[in-house]
Write a protein that holds these residues in place. Structure first.
Motif, PDB file in Angstrom:
ATOM      1  N   THR A  65     -82.281  69.005-145.070  1.00  0.00           N
ATOM      2  CA  THR A  65     -83.691  68.834-144.728  1.00  0.00           C
ATOM      3  C   THR A  65     -84.516  68.509-145.967  1.00  0.00           C
ATOM      4  OG1 THR A  65     -83.491  70.367-142.876  1.00  0.00           O
ATOM      5  CG2 THR A  65     -85.706  69.958-143.726  1.00  0.00           C
ATOM      6  N   ASN A  97     -84.576  79.438-144.724  1.00  0.00           N
ATOM      7  CA  ASN A  97     -83.367  78.643-144.949  1.00  0.00           C
ATOM      8  C   ASN A  97     -82.226  79.525-145.436  1.00  0.00           C
ATOM      9  OD1 ASN A  97     -81.689  76.357-145.324  1.00  0.00           O
ATOM     10  ND2 ASN A  97     -82.330  76.197-147.454  1.00  0.00           N
ATOM     11  N   ALA A 125     -80.636  68.258-139.397  1.00  0.00           N
ATOM     12  CA  ALA A 125     -81.270  67.476-140.461  1.00  0.00           C
ATOM     13  C   ALA A 125     -81.144  65.975-140.213  1.00  0.00           C
ATOM     14  CB  ALA A 125     -80.649  67.839-141.815  1.00  0.00           C
ATOM     15  N   LEU A 172     -84.014  64.861-138.224  1.00  0.00           N
ATOM     16  CA  LEU A 172     -85.200  64.789-139.078  1.00  0.00           C
ATOM     17  C   LEU A 172     -85.207  63.462-139.842  1.00  0.00           C
ATOM     18  CD1 LEU A 172     -87.661  66.003-140.599  1.00  0.00           C
ATOM     19  CD2 LEU A 172     -86.013  66.964-142.225  1.00  0.00           C
TER      20      LEU A 172
END
Length: 433
Positions: free
Chosen positions: A115, A289, A393, A396
């Motif tokens: 990310t 995270n 991710a 994203l």
């Protein structure tokens, strides 16, 4: 019966997490307990689980402080000069821009978080790609290829899971993989050069004003990562030297990786944010995270403890060995290196590393192949894994770049498979597998 019980447990575990009926965190703890009770081990489960959790505690602590350390480095602005330098050098040359994309994404990916890597890389360079009319899929591909190699770090997830499931430490599993990763990164740079050369041929070199592009990129970067209030530009050299010393210490292996990251984090936090409130804020920002990764690693101790304590893993390995042709035995590491690519594409890392890998490792033991060797081989498929729609991710990245998932996969898969091949060959030549 133990073999049937074990395979049934793996099947149920994989079904529950892949169908999203349960989270991996819940499934990895409750499923083995249920099957342990079914197998008649109710009174013995406590010590088994305790032993499993204790066995991976050091790995979990190392991952926690590694994530926090690299989070502090990003917050403080360690990578800002690199971003500015890359933007200044690449200017309007598509070849330099694509190679710069590779260098930036590799560097930022040191924190092991896809990310963060995608946000910083795309925010810094997407304005250039748009302005020159470059193919945005190239930006996404190069960032993914870099992440595919750097995801093999212990704090990136895959190595942590492999260490937890096979009860190995970083010096056994990860350190021998560093030169292999080096060859993987060289391949990524080569791919960036090839793709960049194609874009240069298509578009030519365009003269642009550096200041405008740089300010545009930096404004997007500031908006998507961290408040400028937490930047520490005067400490860039200190943070750079601290990180270099840390990396060198990891390679020399004169001290536990866990202790090294704990010490480095403490120094980085104190020097960059001496105010107690700032320290608390920085830890809070990265705790989500860190918790996501560390919790699954600790929970895996229950899974591996029960698998080992009940001897299910031994029975499953005997069954598996009976299906492997004798002539294939010595080639298991190479088979695992390639098989890990589709395995981790179609199932999550959790399912593969906790469900499939321990069985393969136990089976390989019958051919005199160590668990560490199988564990290293299992990491080589990560460049394909990051292309999986199961990776959050990746979605994203698609959103940031504004492209279609299918188009990206079709474009990137051959280059990712090339990374797997290069690292497999390097691992064999270097004797890592």
């Amino acid at each position: 019966m133990l073999s049937i019980l074990g395979f049934s447990m793996i099947a149920v575990f994989m079904y529950l997490i892949m169908s999203k009926r349960l989270s991996a965190l819940v499934a990895i703890m409750l499923v083995p307990i249920i099957f342990g009770v079914i197998g008649g081990f109710f009174t013995e489960l406590g010590p088994m689980m305790q032993e499993g959790v204790e066995g991976i505690a050091s790995t979990a602590i190392m991952i926690l402080f590694a994530i926090l350390y690299f989070g502090i480095m990003i917050d403080s602005g360690l990578f800002d000069p690199l971003i500015s330098k890359i933007l200044k050098i690449v200017k309007g040359d598509p070849l330099k821009i694509v190679v710069g994309t590779a260098i930036l994404s590799m560097t930022v990916a040191l924190d092991g978080d896809g990310t963060t890597t995608y946000i910083i890389t795309v925010s810094a360079l997407l304005p250039l790609y748009k302005r020159l009319g470059m193919n945005k899929i190239i930006l996404a591909t190069v960032a993914m290829l870099s992440m595919g190699v750097m995801n093999m770090t212990p704090w990136g997830g895959a190595s942590a899971m492999a260490m937890a499931s096979l009860n190995l430490d970083a010096s056994e599993l990860f350190l021998p993989m560093i030169p292999v990763m080096g060859f993987g990164l060289i391949w990524v740079l080569a791919v960036a050069f090839i793709l960049g050369k194609g874009e240069r041929k298509r578009l030519g070199v365009v003269e642009i004003q550096h200041d405008h592009t740089n300010s545009e990129a930096n404004s997007e970067l500031a908006a998507t990562t961290v408040s400028r209030d937490y930047r520490r530009p005067k400490l860039v050299w200190f943070n750079f030297i601290l990180t270099i010393v840390l990396m060198a210490s990891l390679i020399i292996d004169f001290m536990s990786l866990t202790i090294l990251f704990m010490i480095a984090f403490a120094i980085a936090l104190l020097v960059n944010y001496p105010d107690l409130k700032d320290q608390q804020d920085r830890i809070a920002v990265h705790s989500k995270n860190a918790l996501a990764v560390v919790s699954i690693v600790i929970a895996a101790g229950i899974f591996t403890g029960i698998m080992s304590g009940t001897k299910m893993i031994d029975a499953m390995a005997i069954t598996l060995v009976s299906f492997i042709p004798e002539s294939f035995g010595p080639f298991l590491p190479v088979i695992v290196a390639y098989a890990s690519a589709p395995f981790t594409f179609f199932m999550s890392n959790n399912a593969f590393y906790f469900g499939v890998l321990p069985i393969i490792a136990q089976a390989a033991d019958a051919y005199g192949i160590s668990a560490a060797e199988i564990g290293r081989a299992s990491l080589i498929g990560q460049p394909i894994h990051v292309l999986s729609p199961l990776v959050a991710a990746a979605h994203l990245l698609i959103g940031l770049v504004g492209t279609d998932f299918g188009d990206l996969q079709r474009f990137a898969v051959k280059w990712a498979l090339g990374t797997v091949t290069v690292m497999t060959i390097a691992a064999i030549i270097l004797g890592v597998i």
